[in-house]
Design a protein around this motif. Structure first.
Motif, PDB file in Angstrom:
ATOM      1  N   ASP A  85      43.487  28.554  45.294  1.00 33.38           N
ATOM      2  CA  ASP A  85      43.778  27.552  44.273  1.00 33.38           C
ATOM      3  C   ASP A  85      43.634  28.234  42.922  1.00 33.38           C
ATOM      4  O   ASP A  85      42.521  28.562  42.504  1.00 33.38           O
ATOM      5  CB  ASP A  85      42.821  26.379  44.408  1.00 33.38           C
ATOM      6  CG  ASP A  85      43.170  25.223  43.487  1.00 33.38           C
ATOM      7  OD1 ASP A  85      44.086  25.370  42.643  1.00 33.38           O
ATOM      8  OD2 ASP A  85      42.527  24.169  43.614  1.00 33.38           O
ATOM      9  N   LEU A  86      44.738  28.476  42.258  1.00 34.96           N
ATOM     10  CA  LEU A  86      44.716  29.231  41.006  1.00 34.96           C
ATOM     11  C   LEU A  86      44.058  28.467  39.861  1.00 34.96           C
ATOM     12  O   LEU A  86      43.726  29.056  38.835  1.00 34.96           O
ATOM     13  CB  LEU A  86      46.140  29.642  40.614  1.00 34.96           C
ATOM     14  CG  LEU A  86      46.853  30.557  41.618  1.00 34.96           C
ATOM     15  CD1 LEU A  86      48.268  30.845  41.158  1.00 34.96           C
ATOM     16  CD2 LEU A  86      46.084  31.842  41.835  1.00 34.96           C
ATOM     17  N   ARG A  87      43.820  27.178  40.036  1.00 31.43           N
ATOM     18  CA  ARG A  87      43.111  26.401  38.997  1.00 31.43           C
ATOM     19  C   ARG A  87      41.635  26.778  38.937  1.00 31.43           C
ATOM     20  O   ARG A  87      40.989  26.570  37.926  1.00 31.43           O
ATOM     21  CB  ARG A  87      43.258  24.911  39.261  1.00 31.43           C
ATOM     22  CG  ARG A  87      44.682  24.406  39.065  1.00 31.43           C
ATOM     23  CD  ARG A  87      44.787  22.977  39.442  1.00 31.43           C
ATOM     24  NE  ARG A  87      44.675  22.903  40.902  1.00 31.43           N
ATOM     25  CZ  ARG A  87      44.932  21.847  41.627  1.00 31.43           C
ATOM     26  NH1 ARG A  87      45.288  20.728  41.051  1.00 31.43           N
ATOM     27  NH2 ARG A  87      44.828  21.868  42.925  1.00 31.43           N
ATOM     28  N   THR A  88      41.116  27.348  40.028  1.00 32.15           N
ATOM     29  CA  THR A  88      39.691  27.673  40.082  1.00 32.15           C
ATOM     30  C   THR A  88      39.394  29.129  39.758  1.00 32.15           C
ATOM     31  O   THR A  88      38.240  29.535  39.783  1.00 32.15           O
ATOM     32  CB  THR A  88      39.119  27.357  41.478  1.00 32.15           C
ATOM     33  OG1 THR A  88      39.753  28.205  42.433  1.00 32.15           O
ATOM     34  CG2 THR A  88      39.314  25.902  41.833  1.00 32.15           C
ATOM     35  N   VAL A  89      40.430  29.920  39.478  1.00 32.97           N
ATOM     36  CA  VAL A  89      40.210  31.333  39.179  1.00 32.97           C
ATOM     37  C   VAL A  89      40.570  31.625  37.724  1.00 32.97           C
ATOM     38  O   VAL A  89      41.414  30.969  37.131  1.00 32.97           O
ATOM     39  CB  VAL A  89      41.007  32.268  40.119  1.00 32.97           C
ATOM     40  CG1 VAL A  89      40.565  32.084  41.549  1.00 32.97           C
ATOM     41  CG2 VAL A  89      42.488  32.062  39.995  1.00 32.97           C
ATOM     42  N   SER A  90      39.890  32.632  37.174  1.00 29.75           N
ATOM     43  CA  SER A  90      40.142  32.994  35.780  1.00 29.75           C
ATOM     44  C   SER A  90      41.008  34.237  35.647  1.00 29.75           C
ATOM     45  O   SER A  90      41.656  34.436  34.621  1.00 29.75           O
ATOM     46  CB  SER A  90      38.818  33.202  35.039  1.00 29.75           C
ATOM     47  OG  SER A  90      38.091  34.250  35.640  1.00 29.75           O
ATOM     48  N   SER A  91      41.005  35.087  36.675  1.00 28.59           N
ATOM     49  CA  SER A  91      41.822  36.301  36.593  1.00 28.59           C
ATOM     50  C   SER A  91      42.144  36.822  37.990  1.00 28.59           C
ATOM     51  O   SER A  91      41.530  36.427  38.974  1.00 28.59           O
ATOM     52  CB  SER A  91      41.102  37.387  35.790  1.00 28.59           C
ATOM     53  OG  SER A  91      39.959  37.825  36.484  1.00 28.59           O
ATOM     54  N   CYS A  92      43.099  37.736  38.011  1.00 26.98           N
ATOM     55  CA  CYS A  92      43.499  38.386  39.253  1.00 26.98           C
ATOM     56  C   CYS A  92      43.846  39.827  38.929  1.00 26.98           C
ATOM     57  O   CYS A  92      44.449  40.107  37.886  1.00 26.98           O
ATOM     58  CB  CYS A  92      44.715  37.676  39.855  1.00 26.98           C
ATOM     59  SG  CYS A  92      45.363  38.466  41.335  1.00 26.98           S
ATOM     60  N   LYS A  93      43.435  40.724  39.797  1.00 29.32           N
ATOM     61  CA  LYS A  93      43.807  42.124  39.613  1.00 29.32           C
ATOM     62  C   LYS A  93      44.090  42.738  40.975  1.00 29.32           C
ATOM     63  O   LYS A  93      43.700  42.207  42.016  1.00 29.32           O
ATOM     64  CB  LYS A  93      42.741  42.900  38.858  1.00 29.32           C
ATOM     65  CG  LYS A  93      41.439  43.102  39.603  1.00 29.32           C
ATOM     66  CD  LYS A  93      40.463  43.905  38.763  1.00 29.32           C
ATOM     67  CE  LYS A  93      39.176  44.155  39.532  1.00 29.32           C
ATOM     68  NZ  LYS A  93      38.239  44.985  38.785  1.00 29.32           N
ATOM     69  N   LEU A  94      44.758  43.866  40.935  1.00 28.58           N
ATOM     70  CA  LEU A  94      45.112  44.603  42.132  1.00 28.58           C
ATOM     71  C   LEU A  94      44.100  45.724  42.314  1.00 28.58           C
ATOM     72  O   LEU A  94      43.839  46.480  41.383  1.00 28.58           O
ATOM     73  CB  LEU A  94      46.518  45.182  41.950  1.00 28.58           C
ATOM     74  CG  LEU A  94      47.388  45.386  43.156  1.00 28.58           C
ATOM     75  CD1 LEU A  94      47.547  44.098  43.939  1.00 28.58           C
ATOM     76  CD2 LEU A  94      48.748  45.894  42.726  1.00 28.58           C
ATOM     77  N   VAL A  95      43.508  45.816  43.493  1.00 27.38           N
ATOM     78  CA  VAL A  95      42.517  46.847  43.784  1.00 27.38           C
ATOM     79  C   VAL A  95      43.112  47.789  44.827  1.00 27.38           C
ATOM     80  O   VAL A  95      43.427  47.376  45.940  1.00 27.38           O
ATOM     81  CB  VAL A  95      41.203  46.231  44.311  1.00 27.38           C
ATOM     82  CG1 VAL A  95      40.208  47.312  44.654  1.00 27.38           C
ATOM     83  CG2 VAL A  95      40.626  45.253  43.315  1.00 27.38           C
ATOM     84  N   LEU A  96      43.280  49.048  44.430  1.00 25.07           N
ATOM     85  CA  LEU A  96      43.826  50.068  45.317  1.00 25.07           C
ATOM     86  C   LEU A  96      42.694  50.936  45.850  1.00 25.07           C
ATOM     87  O   LEU A  96      41.834  51.370  45.089  1.00 25.07           O
ATOM     88  CB  LEU A  96      44.817  50.961  44.578  1.00 25.07           C
ATOM     89  CG  LEU A  96      45.998  50.278  43.902  1.00 25.07           C
ATOM     90  CD1 LEU A  96      46.825  51.292  43.137  1.00 25.07           C
ATOM     91  CD2 LEU A  96      46.856  49.567  44.913  1.00 25.07           C
ATOM     92  N   THR A  97      42.701  51.196  47.129  1.00 32.17           N
ATOM     93  CA  THR A  97      41.743  52.105  47.746  1.00 32.17           C
ATOM     94  C   THR A  97      42.532  53.320  48.208  1.00 32.17           C
ATOM     95  O   THR A  97      43.489  53.190  48.966  1.00 32.17           O
ATOM     96  CB  THR A  97      41.042  51.441  48.944  1.00 32.17           C
ATOM     97  OG1 THR A  97      40.466  50.207  48.526  1.00 32.17           O
ATOM     98  CG2 THR A  97      39.979  52.347  49.514  1.00 32.17           C
ATOM     99  N   THR A  98      42.113  54.490  47.724  1.00 29.84           N
ATOM    100  CA  THR A  98      42.801  55.722  48.109  1.00 29.84           C
ATOM    101  C   THR A  98      41.906  56.523  49.041  1.00 29.84           C
ATOM    102  O   THR A  98      40.694  56.311  49.106  1.00 29.84           O
ATOM    103  CB  THR A  98      43.168  56.569  46.873  1.00 29.84           C
ATOM    104  OG1 THR A  98      41.997  56.838  46.123  1.00 29.84           O
ATOM    105  CG2 THR A  98      44.177  55.847  46.006  1.00 29.84           C
ATOM    106  N   GLU A  99      42.519  57.492  49.712  1.00 29.46           N
ATOM    107  CA  GLU A  99      41.800  58.288  50.694  1.00 29.46           C
ATOM    108  C   GLU A  99      41.284  59.566  50.049  1.00 29.46           C
ATOM    109  O   GLU A  99      42.071  60.395  49.583  1.00 29.46           O
ATOM    110  CB  GLU A  99      42.743  58.621  51.845  1.00 29.46           C
ATOM    111  CG  GLU A  99      42.092  59.386  52.965  1.00 29.46           C
ATOM    112  CD  GLU A  99      43.077  59.627  54.081  1.00 29.46           C
ATOM    113  OE1 GLU A  99      42.876  59.056  55.160  1.00 29.46           O
ATOM    114  OE2 GLU A  99      44.035  60.383  53.864  1.00 29.46           O
ATOM    115  N   GLY A 100      39.993  59.722  50.017  1.00 28.92           N
ATOM    116  CA  GLY A 100      39.361  60.953  49.538  1.00 28.92           C
ATOM    117  C   GLY A 100      39.887  61.426  48.197  1.00 28.92           C
ATOM    118  O   GLY A 100      39.934  60.685  47.236  1.00 28.92           O
ATOM    119  N   ASN A 101      40.270  62.681  48.132  1.00 26.91           N
ATOM    120  CA  ASN A 101      40.745  63.283  46.894  1.00 26.91           C
ATOM    121  C   ASN A 101      42.249  63.096  46.693  1.00 26.91           C
ATOM    122  O   ASN A 101      42.769  63.451  45.639  1.00 26.91           O
ATOM    123  CB  ASN A 101      40.426  64.784  46.876  1.00 26.91           C
ATOM    124  CG  ASN A 101      38.937  65.043  46.905  1.00 26.91           C
ATOM    125  OD1 ASN A 101      38.151  64.182  46.523  1.00 26.91           O
ATOM    126  ND2 ASN A 101      38.549  66.212  47.367  1.00 26.91           N
TER     127      ASN A 101
END
Length: 156
Positions: A85-101
């Motif tokens: 429910d987007l009425r209850t959130v203040s922000s959104c971001k994309l979180v990327l997880t990369t492998e090692g180096n």
């Protein structure tokens, strides 16, 4: 000669028709699943989800007026849908997880921040382990996730 041409024509028609039939059947089944999920979160007006887009076994839909968002994941390993429910959130971001180096993306998540409690809601979008095509899908899903991040942020 006419009989052999007719038989070859029929065989070619069958070869072409079978994949088209299964594709149409699969498309209808997916549309039914999507509609059922929309009805689950908005039983009275599932058509209010005004923007719906699919790619790589993922379907994202948003009701911009009522500020509702659903991510549907139709991976063969795990089929799930997540409602926010987007009425209850203040922000959104994309979180990327990369492998090692390396820069190889192994996971993409949407991270929503609740307005009142500042709790983080993590919605999984892409997981390398569930991907059949591997890095090709990772890039396409990353671009798709960025596009939808903008749509979500505009709706918050």
């Amino acid at each position: 000669m006419e009989t052999s041409v007719t038989i070859i024509g029929i065989v070619i028609a069958v070869i072409v028709a079978i994949p088209i039939y299964f594709s149409a059947r699969s498309s209808t089944a997916n549309k039914t699943k999507i509609l059922d999920i929309k009805k689950k979160y908005n039983p009275n007006n599932p058509q209010e989800f005004d923007l719906t887009e699919s790619q790589s076994n993922k379907t994202l839909t948003i009701d911009q007026k009522n500020r509702k968002f659903i991510l549907m994941n139709f991976n063969p390993n795990q089929q799930e849908s997540t409602y926010v429910d987007l009425r209850t959130v203040s922000s959104c971001k994309l979180v990327l997880t990369t492998e090692g180096n390396s820069n190889r993306i192994v996971k993409i998540d949407y991270e929503f921040l609740e307005r009142e409690t500042s709790n983080k809601i993590t919605v999984p979008f892409y997981d390398f382990d569930d991907d059949r095509i591997k890095q090709i899908s990772a890039y396409q899903d990353h671009m798709f996730a960025k596009k939808w991040l903008k749509i979500i942020q505009d709706s918050i």
